[in-house]
Write a protein that holds these residues in place. Sequence first.
Motif, PDB file in Angstrom:
ATOM      1  N   LYS A 142      -1.698   5.087  -3.285  1.00 22.00           N
ATOM      2  CA  LYS A 142      -2.041   6.508  -3.231  1.00 22.00           C
ATOM      3  C   LYS A 142      -0.730   7.302  -3.193  1.00 22.00           C
ATOM      4  O   LYS A 142       0.213   6.915  -2.501  1.00 22.00           O
ATOM      5  CB  LYS A 142      -2.876   6.810  -1.982  1.00 22.00           C
ATOM      6  CG  LYS A 142      -4.256   6.193  -2.046  1.00 22.00           C
ATOM      7  CD  LYS A 142      -5.046   6.519  -0.808  1.00 22.00           C
ATOM      8  CE  LYS A 142      -6.433   5.865  -0.893  1.00 22.00           C
ATOM      9  NZ  LYS A 142      -7.224   6.099   0.312  1.00 22.00           N
ATOM     10  N   PRO A 143      -0.646   8.418  -3.924  1.00 19.07           N
ATOM     11  CA  PRO A 143       0.602   9.190  -3.984  1.00 19.07           C
ATOM     12  C   PRO A 143       1.141   9.574  -2.611  1.00 19.07           C
ATOM     13  O   PRO A 143       2.354   9.564  -2.393  1.00 19.07           O
ATOM     14  CB  PRO A 143       0.212  10.436  -4.790  1.00 19.07           C
ATOM     15  CG  PRO A 143      -0.931   9.989  -5.625  1.00 19.07           C
ATOM     16  CD  PRO A 143      -1.674   8.974  -4.815  1.00 19.07           C
ATOM     17  N   LYS A 144       0.239   9.886  -1.655  1.00 18.10           N
ATOM     18  CA  LYS A 144       0.694  10.285  -0.325  1.00 18.10           C
ATOM     19  C   LYS A 144       1.402   9.111   0.366  1.00 18.10           C
ATOM     20  O   LYS A 144       2.444   9.283   1.016  1.00 18.10           O
ATOM     21  CB  LYS A 144      -0.505  10.753   0.503  1.00 18.10           C
ATOM     22  CG  LYS A 144      -0.132  11.364   1.833  1.00 18.10           C
ATOM     23  CD  LYS A 144      -1.354  11.907   2.545  1.00 18.10           C
ATOM     24  CE  LYS A 144      -0.954  12.530   3.878  1.00 18.10           C
ATOM     25  NZ  LYS A 144      -2.104  13.049   4.624  1.00 18.10           N
ATOM     26  N   GLU A 145       0.848   7.898   0.225  1.00 17.80           N
ATOM     27  CA  GLU A 145       1.461   6.711   0.832  1.00 17.80           C
ATOM     28  C   GLU A 145       2.803   6.389   0.162  1.00 17.80           C
ATOM     29  O   GLU A 145       3.787   6.052   0.834  1.00 17.80           O
ATOM     30  CB  GLU A 145       0.511   5.519   0.727  1.00 17.80           C
ATOM     31  CG  GLU A 145      -0.763   5.684   1.555  1.00 17.80           C
ATOM     32  CD  GLU A 145      -1.778   4.586   1.266  1.00 17.80           C
ATOM     33  OE1 GLU A 145      -1.539   3.785   0.327  1.00 17.80           O
ATOM     34  OE2 GLU A 145      -2.794   4.534   1.975  1.00 17.80           O
ATOM     35  N   ALA A 169       2.239   9.423 -12.607  1.00 16.19           N
ATOM     36  CA  ALA A 169       2.372   8.771 -11.300  1.00 16.19           C
ATOM     37  C   ALA A 169       3.614   9.280 -10.579  1.00 16.19           C
ATOM     38  O   ALA A 169       3.585   9.565  -9.376  1.00 16.19           O
ATOM     39  CB  ALA A 169       2.430   7.257 -11.467  1.00 16.19           C
ATOM     40  N   ALA A 170       4.729   9.404 -11.317  1.00 15.15           N
ATOM     41  CA  ALA A 170       5.965   9.903 -10.727  1.00 15.15           C
ATOM     42  C   ALA A 170       5.787  11.337 -10.238  1.00 15.15           C
ATOM     43  O   ALA A 170       6.263  11.704  -9.157  1.00 15.15           O
ATOM     44  CB  ALA A 170       7.102   9.821 -11.742  1.00 15.15           C
ATOM     45  N   ALA A 171       5.066  12.166 -11.014  1.00 16.21           N
ATOM     46  CA  ALA A 171       4.844  13.571 -10.634  1.00 16.21           C
ATOM     47  C   ALA A 171       4.033  13.664  -9.353  1.00 16.21           C
ATOM     48  O   ALA A 171       4.324  14.495  -8.472  1.00 16.21           O
ATOM     49  CB  ALA A 171       4.150  14.311 -11.771  1.00 16.21           C
ATOM     50  N   ALA A 172       3.023  12.800  -9.211  1.00 20.21           N
ATOM     51  CA  ALA A 172       2.184  12.833  -8.012  1.00 20.21           C
ATOM     52  C   ALA A 172       2.994  12.460  -6.770  1.00 20.21           C
ATOM     53  O   ALA A 172       2.827  13.054  -5.700  1.00 20.21           O
ATOM     54  CB  ALA A 172       1.003  11.883  -8.181  1.00 20.21           C
ATOM     55  N   ALA A 175       5.430  15.303  -5.879  1.00 20.07           N
ATOM     56  CA  ALA A 175       4.725  16.429  -5.260  1.00 20.07           C
ATOM     57  C   ALA A 175       4.542  16.205  -3.760  1.00 20.07           C
ATOM     58  O   ALA A 175       4.467  17.168  -2.990  1.00 20.07           O
ATOM     59  CB  ALA A 175       3.365  16.629  -5.935  1.00 20.07           C
ATOM     60  N   GLY A 176       4.475  14.954  -3.327  1.00 22.18           N
ATOM     61  CA  GLY A 176       4.281  14.650  -1.905  1.00 22.18           C
ATOM     62  C   GLY A 176       5.575  14.551  -1.119  1.00 22.18           C
ATOM     63  O   GLY A 176       5.545  14.356   0.099  1.00 22.18           O
ATOM     64  N   LEU A 177       6.732  14.658  -1.794  1.00 22.36           N
ATOM     65  CA  LEU A 177       8.019  14.552  -1.098  1.00 22.36           C
ATOM     66  C   LEU A 177       8.431  15.892  -0.510  1.00 22.36           C
ATOM     67  O   LEU A 177       8.023  16.957  -0.976  1.00 22.36           O
ATOM     68  CB  LEU A 177       9.103  14.088  -2.084  1.00 22.36           C
ATOM     69  CG  LEU A 177       8.957  12.683  -2.672  1.00 22.36           C
ATOM     70  CD1 LEU A 177      10.019  12.439  -3.739  1.00 22.36           C
ATOM     71  CD2 LEU A 177       9.041  11.621  -1.588  1.00 22.36           C
TER      72      LEU A 177
END
Length: 199
Positions: A142-145, A169-172, A175-177
Motif C-alpha cells: 500500500k502506498p502509505k506503508e 506506483a512511484a507517484a503514489a 504523495a505519501g512522503l
Amino acid sequence: MKTARPRDRNTRFGALFLISTFMIGSAVIRAGLGVGPAISAEAEMNATDPVESASRDRKPLSGPDDMRSLLTLLQEREQRLIHRERQIEDRAKALEIADATIESKLAALVDAEAKLRATVAMADGASENDLAKLTAVYERMKPKESAALFEEMAPEFAAGFLARMRPEAAAAIMAGLGPDVAYAISVILAGRNANTPKT
C-alpha cells in the motif's frame, strides 16, 4: 540503510593488467642483463688472450718450442671457450626457465581474470535480480506503508527504487512522503542524467 557506491570496472581489472606488465618488464630486463655481461666477458677474454696477442705481435715461429708454446696457448684458449660456452648455455637455460615461469604466471593471471569476470557478472546479475524483486515488493505494498519505509531510507537509496518503479506506483509513494523527503528525492531523480554527454 546506506547506498552502495557503484563499482568501477576499470579499477577492478587494472590491477591484473599492471601485474602482467611488471612481470613482462622483469623478463625483458633479465634478458638484457644476461646479454651485457656475456658481451663484456667476451671482449675481456679477447683482450687478455695470449693467442690474440701473439697474432697481433706477428712474431715468427722459430722452432719446436714455439710450436709447443703456441699449441699450449691454443689448448688453454679452447678450454676458456668451452667454459664460456657452458656459462652462456647455463644463462640461456635460466632465461628459458624464467620465460616458462612468466608464461605460466601470465596464463594463471588470464585464467584468474576470466574467473573474476564471471564472478562479477554473476554478482551483478544476482544484485540486479534482488533489486528487481524488492522494487516489485514495494510496488505491491500500500502506498502509505511504502511511504513510511521510504521516509526512513537515505534519499539516494529511495530515489534508486523510485526510478525503477512504474510511474503511477512511484507517484503514489511520493504523495505519501513528507515535503522535505519528497523534495530531496525529486532533486536526485532530476539530476541523475545531468552529466550525460549531449549529442
